[in-house]
Write an enzyme that holds these catalytic residues in place. Structure first.
Site, PDB file in Angstrom:
ATOM      1  N   CYS A  17       6.174   4.680   9.227  1.00 49.06           N
ATOM      2  CA  CYS A  17       6.386   3.685   8.058  1.00 49.06           C
ATOM      3  C   CYS A  17       5.533   4.356   6.975  1.00 49.06           C
ATOM      4  CB  CYS A  17       6.374   2.205   8.283  1.00 49.06           C
ATOM      5  SG  CYS A  17       4.755   1.804   8.810  1.00 49.06           S
ATOM      6  N   ARG A  23       4.866  -2.199   9.819  1.00 46.11           N
ATOM      7  CA  ARG A  23       6.300  -1.961  10.585  1.00 46.11           C
ATOM      8  C   ARG A  23       6.027  -0.925  11.704  1.00 46.11           C
ATOM      9  NH1 ARG A  23       9.782   0.264   5.660  1.00 46.11           N
ATOM     10  NH2 ARG A  23       7.701   0.665   4.749  1.00 46.11           N
ATOM     11  N   ASP A 135      10.783  -3.230   4.112  1.00 45.28           N
ATOM     12  CA  ASP A 135       9.226  -3.059   4.215  1.00 45.28           C
ATOM     13  C   ASP A 135       8.840  -4.575   3.660  1.00 45.28           C
ATOM     14  OD1 ASP A 135       6.458  -3.048   3.106  1.00 45.28           O
ATOM     15  OD2 ASP A 135       6.884  -1.121   1.719  1.00 45.28           O
TER      16      ASP A 135
HETATM   17  P1  4NP Z   1       4.153  -0.496   6.111  1.00 43.81           P
HETATM   18  O1  4NP Z   1       4.021  -1.749   4.935  1.00 43.81           O
HETATM   19  O2  4NP Z   1       4.880   0.879   5.589  1.00 43.81           O
HETATM   20  O3  4NP Z   1       5.350  -1.225   6.923  1.00 43.81           O
HETATM   21  O4  4NP Z   1       2.886  -0.455   6.711  1.00 43.81           O
HETATM   22  C1  4NP Z   1       3.317  -1.276   3.846  1.00 43.81           C
HETATM   23  C2  4NP Z   1       1.902  -1.247   4.084  1.00 43.81           C
HETATM   24  C3  4NP Z   1       0.951  -1.155   2.868  1.00 43.81           C
HETATM   25  C4  4NP Z   1       1.494  -0.848   1.635  1.00 43.81           C
HETATM   26  C5  4NP Z   1       3.124  -0.664   1.548  1.00 43.81           C
HETATM   27  C6  4NP Z   1       3.965  -0.978   2.495  1.00 43.81           C
HETATM   28  N1  4NP Z   1       1.021  -0.850   0.537  1.00 43.81           N
HETATM   29  O5  4NP Z   1       1.314  -0.452  -0.726  1.00 43.81           O
HETATM   30  O6  4NP Z   1      -0.583  -0.597   0.701  1.00 43.81           O
END
Ligand code: 4NP
Length: 169
Positions: A17, A23, A135
């Protein structure tokens, strides 16, 4: 070479991800549980990574950990960034959304590497109308619950697909 129970080459799955704190570590933990439940831990290995290195070394997001705990999971992997060598080290690279797909695809250096990339939603059984795992990072609790519902469904579908690909019945 296809793995068989007698001649084992492990099937390696990498979930990807953006941050590797919501995720993909949840997908890793859910899939690890399914692999264990099916007694396939000697054959299937799971890991996860992020297309960004923003959270390198971090545990999964506290919200994802606590929503997971309520369903009996312990999401405890440490975040790391996706690297080109992952194309050599894994058989399936399973991305959560279209942005992840574009980023990972841009790092592939052959058609064989590109062929390893799959969208998580392609394995959905019940939630087959979605084309991304949304997300949850900037949203509320319901987003985390939805992600877990989608991942539990798609991980079961993924196992069925792997069993078919490798004749593991
Ligand atoms: P992930 O979610 O891609 O599912 O781990 C996110 C985690 C952190 C961030 C964005 C999405 N961020 O902007 O730091």
């Amino acid at each position: 070479m296809n793995p068989t129970l007698g001649n084992i080459k492990k099937i390696r799955l990498l979930f990807v991800c953006l941050g590797n704190i919501c995720r993909s570590p949840a997908a890793e933990g859910i899939m690890a549980g399914i692999v264990e439940k099916n007694d396939l831990q000697d054959i299937i290995e799971v890991d996860s990574a992020g297309t960004s290195g923003w959270h390198e070394g971090d545990l999964p997001d506290e919200r994802m950990r606590s929503h997971g705990e309520k369903r009996g999971y312990d999401f405890c992997s440490r975040a790391r960034k996706f690297r080109r060598s992952d194309f050599d080290d894994f058989d399936y690279i399973i991305v959560m959304d279209q942005n992840n797909y574009t980023t990972v695809k841009s790092m592939a250096s052959s058609p064989e590497q590109a062929d390893k990339i799959h969208l998580m939603t392609d394995y959905a059984v019940q939630y087959s109308s979605l084309d991304e795992i949304p997300d949850p990072y900037y949203g509320g609790s319901s987003g985390f619950e939805l992600v877990l519902d989608l991942l539990e469904d798609a991980c079961e579908g993924l196992l069925q697909s792997i069993k078919k690909d490798y004749s593991l019945f």
